[in-house]
Motif scaffolding. Structure first.
Motif, short mmCIF file in Angstrom:
data_model
loop_
_atom_site.label_atom_id
_atom_site.label_comp_id
_atom_site.label_asym_id
_atom_site.label_seq_id
_atom_site.Cartn_x
_atom_site.Cartn_y
_atom_site.Cartn_z
N PRO A 43 -18.85 0.26 28.78
CA PRO A 43 -19.32 0.97 29.98
C PRO A 43 -19.19 2.26 29.98
N ALA A 44 -20.31 2.76 30.95
CA ALA A 44 -20.37 4.12 30.92
C ALA A 44 -19.15 5.11 31.19
N ASN A 45 -18.21 4.20 32.07
CA ASN A 45 -17.03 5.16 32.44
C ASN A 45 -16.14 5.55 31.10
N ILE A 46 -16.46 5.04 30.10
CA ILE A 46 -15.53 5.36 29.00
C ILE A 46 -16.19 5.96 27.90
N THR A 47 -17.44 6.53 28.02
CA THR A 47 -18.30 6.91 27.04
C THR A 47 -19.52 7.91 27.43
N ASP A 48 -19.77 8.86 26.55
CA ASP A 48 -20.69 9.76 27.27
C ASP A 48 -22.15 9.01 26.92
N LEU A 72 -9.04 2.14 32.01
CA LEU A 72 -10.30 2.56 32.63
C LEU A 72 -11.56 1.83 32.68
N ARG A 73 -11.44 0.67 31.58
CA ARG A 73 -12.47 -0.11 31.51
C ARG A 73 -12.73 -1.04 32.70
N ASN A 74 -13.98 -1.29 33.15
CA ASN A 74 -14.28 -2.18 34.32
C ASN A 74 -15.04 -3.65 33.65
N LYS A 134 -28.28 -0.34 29.43
CA LYS A 134 -27.29 -0.07 29.32
C LYS A 134 -26.42 -0.93 27.96
#
Length: 350
Positions: free
Chosen positions: A279-284, A49-51, A274
């Motif tokens: 990255p925001a796509n793996i944590t709230d 998932l990480r970018n 940020k």
């Protein structure tokens, strides 16, 4: 140090300063050995998932036994030992340049506006390398061949000969490294300020003052030598979870003044930042949200005594949270963690 202050007209003034600095390493930096416990990031978590990682890191994490959706679920602390500094530890040297414009229009004698550009550079700054980026650099090398891998006290990911599963001990092992002259620290931006006061006739109140001041951060970049550079602008979590570098930070103050009393309303604004590591796509909590805090104060003077009452964080704003925050998922040195609170102060002048 060389400074220039030029009154172009009665309304406009230019000011500029150029200076240099020099700091030799102190005794503590040269001879102390100590342990720190920095917040660490597991770059092998959620690799599908990480970018913010490379294909090399994904492959190496897979080779260590981490599947693409492995979840550790929290930040933890490794032991980063500071060993004795190298014998050739050199002094830090710096340059500082600023250029500003001050406007005090003759048509509006109660107004003042200033804009100041600043550019600061520190060469050979003394610090420990960032353990998270040493780990990143190590993982991003074929067969863990990067020099950054050498700082870890056991083979990266654990010793297969112990029979301990890699996922049981985590990727981040203890590390040791000396203080070094890492490279260059550069920061630049613009400081601005505007203030105006009105003469009024409201009871025995005589003036109403308004001030707004803040900073726009253009960059805050550290060079870690072979580990590369990091621009901390707009990030939260630097210095192992305790530092925040918002692009915009602004304070305002509105005060009503009389001969023996005053009331003031202050607002403090910090832009969103940020998470430096997540990255925001793996944590709230991948972003420390922007925040606006209100404070009220009132003062009254009787003879030689000054009474001051205050309410900070009037609206009880919660601190901005982010995953890599060291305490309570936030940065207590930056955000209010107490909530609304009341205070008073009494001074006497004889």
């Amino acid at each position: 140090r060389l400074g220039v202050d030029w009154g172009i007209t009665d309304s406009f003034r230019l000011r500029s300063v150029y200076s240099t600095g020099f700091r030799a390493p102190n005794l503590v930096e040269q001879f102390t050995q100590a342990s720190t416990f920095p917040i660490t990031e597991n770059w092998c978590e959620f690799t599908d998932l990480r970018n913010d990682i490379t294909d090399t890191i994904r492959d190496n994490c897979g080779a260590l036994g981490y599947d693409g959706l492995y979840e550790q679920g929290f930040q933890y602390q490794a032991n980063l030992a500071q060993t004795a500094a190298a014998d050739d530890l050199q002094p830090e040297e710096s340059t500082n340049f600023s250029l500003g414009l001050v406007v005090t229009p003759t048509a509006l004698p109660n107004m003042r506006l200033s804009l100041d550009y600043f550019d600061i550079e520190v060469d050979d700054y003394i610090d420990l390398p960032d353990i998270n980026f040493m780990a990143y650099t190590c993982l991003d090398s074929a067969n863990f061949s990067a020099a950054a891998c050498d700082v870890f006290s056991s083979p990266y990911g654990g010793d297969p000969g112990t029979g301990i599963e890699v996922s049981d001990i985590g990727l981040m092992q203890d590390a040791s490294t000396p203080l070094e002259n890492l490279g260059t620290l550069t920061t630049s931006g613009i400081d601005f300020a505007f203030d105006y006061f009105w003469d009024i006739n409201l009871g025995n109140a005589s003036t109403l003052d308004f001030t707004i001041a803040g900073t726009w951060l253009n960059e805050y970049e550290k060079d870690f030598g072979a580990l590369g550079k990091i621009d901390y602008k707009g990030t939260a979590g630097g210095n192992y979870g305790v530092s925040v570098f918002p692009e915009w930070s602004v304070n305002t103050n509105l005060a009503l003044n009389a001969d023996n009393w005053s009331v003031a309303w202050r607002m403090r604004y910090l832009d969103e930042s940020k998470d430096l590591y997540r990255p925001a796509n793996i944590t709230d909590d991948g972003v420390a949200e922007d925040i606006l805090v209100h404070d009220l104060t009132a003062s009254y003077a009787i003879g030689s005594f000054d009474f001051i009452l205050g309410v900070d964080n009037v609206t009880n704003e919660e601190p901005s949270q982010f995953h890599s925050g060291f305490e309570y998922h936030t940065a207590p040195g930056v955000y209010d963690t107490i909530g609304r609170y009341y205070w008073f102060k009494l001074t006497a002048n004889f």
